[in-house]
Design an enzyme around this catalytic site. Structure first.
Site, PDB file in Angstrom:
ATOM      1  CB  SER A  50      -1.077   0.010   1.090  1.00  0.00           C
ATOM      2  OG  SER A  50      -1.983   0.788   1.099  1.00  0.00           O
ATOM      3  CG  HIS A  69      -6.028  -1.814  -0.017  1.00  0.00           C
ATOM      4  ND1 HIS A  69      -5.063  -1.786  -1.044  1.00  0.00           N
ATOM      5  CD2 HIS A  69      -5.580  -1.205   0.941  1.00  0.00           C
ATOM      6  CE1 HIS A  69      -3.932  -1.017  -0.732  1.00  0.00           C
ATOM      7  NE2 HIS A  69      -4.293  -0.622   0.852  1.00  0.00           N
ATOM      8  CG  ASP A 104      -7.022  -2.454  -3.844  1.00  0.00           C
ATOM      9  OD1 ASP A 104      -7.212  -1.348  -3.447  1.00  0.00           O
ATOM     10  OD2 ASP A 104      -5.662  -2.703  -3.979  1.00  0.00           O
TER      11      ASP A 104
END
Length: 408
Positions: A191, A378, A348
């Site tokens: 991320s 995610h 995501d």
């Protein structure tokens, strides 16, 4: 008795209403994801209340809640030695796997945790368990960086922290201390940590002072650009847990210490409208109609505003900086990057950031493995232990570590 039953029924109905959200049937463990999302939303709402009452910044409050549920001390095992230390003033947690008898020097990964540049820690159980698994399965040294977070610091200070810590680790005497092979070191992150890892890889590929070059980079559902919040994955997953589009835009604004009034304009791409001349040079790097395959673009249409808000770019020029958005780096930068692994998830908003970056890297001649999970969401790779154990979390982690084992 009857009134108690009515109250209980009402409370159950209220809880079900709060927890339930419509999810695609293909997502991994949908009811478990609903519960996880409801817990996170509850923590966010509590932190917003704390902020409103003037007791603390909402991100500090939210991070306190997250860390309170999962902070772990540096506990070693029979297979992995763990300790907290500092590299050039930056806190790190080092995981040392057992060396093989026939290999006196070990390979190594520098890992950067996610959390929107504002949340989580190298010391919470999710990242501690991930790095323990990597160190044990790879017989490697894993350096997990505890970089400073928003609102303590803002862009580009997080970058400076990971650069300083990694440069320190790459010194010959430090590598010798940890018995690390200087030719077998990679950078990785998930991320926002994937964003920082990609930025670091780009910087190190151009830095003549870095003698020990990275052998690979492994990016897990990375954040790579803030110029188009209407890629197909942003449109498809606009309200999908755990990272809805509006929340991702807010993380960007927080990272730049910007005005929340900009968020709504950014999610409709007003900051990169045709009349915003500063953004024109970068549109080709984000032309997803050419960078994404037809199976991804489907019937989605680009959102390009004719008239926008030029004030956003003027006040937040960081939006056009490749140090924040590595997807918009020049081709000359990309062609010097090492072998790359990019993991993406179907459910995501950041899916297309990773796929577009993979395409740009391939076009630049980089060896790229794109690992896509149709039932992934995610953050899934850190959720592998009870009660937040997802089948796709186990599979993504296995696939990621397997690739590292084969390529590092």
């Amino acid at each position: 008795m009857r009134s108690s039953l009515v109250l209980l029924t009402a409370l159950v109905a209220l809880a079900a209403y709060y927890i339930y959200i419509p999810l695609p049937s293909s997502v991994s463990d949908p009811w478990k994801l609903m519960l996880l999302d409801a817990t996170f939303r509850g923590a966010q709402q509590l932190s917003n209340l704390i902020h409103y009452l003037g007791l603390s910044h909402h991100l500090i409050a939210l991070n306190f809640i997250i860390i309170s549920f999962g902070k772990k001390n540096a506990l070693s095992s029979a297979q992995v030695k763990v300790r907290d230390t500092a590299f050039d003033g930056v806190e790190v947690r080092v995981f040392e796997g057992s060396p093989k008898p026939d290999e006196p020097l070990r390979r190594s990964i520098v890992y950067i945790h996610g959390g929107g540049w504002a949340l989580a820690s190298a010391k919470i159980k999710y990242y501690d368990e991930l790095c323990m698994a990597m160190a044990e399965d790879l017989n490697a040294v894993i350096v997990s960086i505890e970089y400073r977070l928003v609102p303590q610091v803002y862009f580009p200070e997080q970058i400076h922290d990971v650069v300083r810590a990694t440069k320190y680790f790459l010194q010959p005497e430090v590598l010798q201390q940890y018995h690390v092979d200087p030719g077998r070191i990679g950078i990785s992150g998930d991320s926002a940590g994937g964003n920082l890892a990609a930025v670091l890889a780009q910087q190190f590929s151009q830095d003549a002072s870095v003698r020990n070059k990275l052998k690979l980079q492994a990016l897990i559902y990375p954040v790579l650009q803030a110029l188009d919040f209407n890629t197909p994955s942003y449109q498809q997953n606009v309200n999908t847990p755990i990272l809805p589009r509006y929340v991702m835009a807010k993380y960007w604004v927080d990272y730049f210490k910007g005005d929340y009034d900009f968020v709504q304009a950014m999610v409709v791409n007003n900051h990169t409208a045709l009349d915003v001349s500063e953004a024109a040079a970068f549109r080709a790097y984000l032309n997803w109609t050419s960078l994404l395959p037809a199976s991804i673009t489907k019937n989605y249409k680009p959102v390009v505003q004719t008239m926008g808000n030029a004030r956003i770019i003027k006040e937040l020029p960081q939006l056009l900086d490749a140090r924040s958005s590595p997807l918009i780096a020049d081709q000359e930068v990309l062609q010097h990057l090492p072998k790359t692994y990019i993991l993406t998830c179907e459910h995501d908003v950041l899916r297309d950031d990773g796929i577009m970056y993979a395409k740009r890297l391939v076009n630049a001649g980089v060896d790229v493995t794109l690992d896509h999970f149709e039932d992934g969401f995610h953050g899934c790779m850190i959720f592998t232990s009870w009660p937040t154990n997802f089948s796709v979390g186990v599979r993504t982690r296995y696939s990621y570590i397997k690739w590292l084992d084969q390529n590092l």
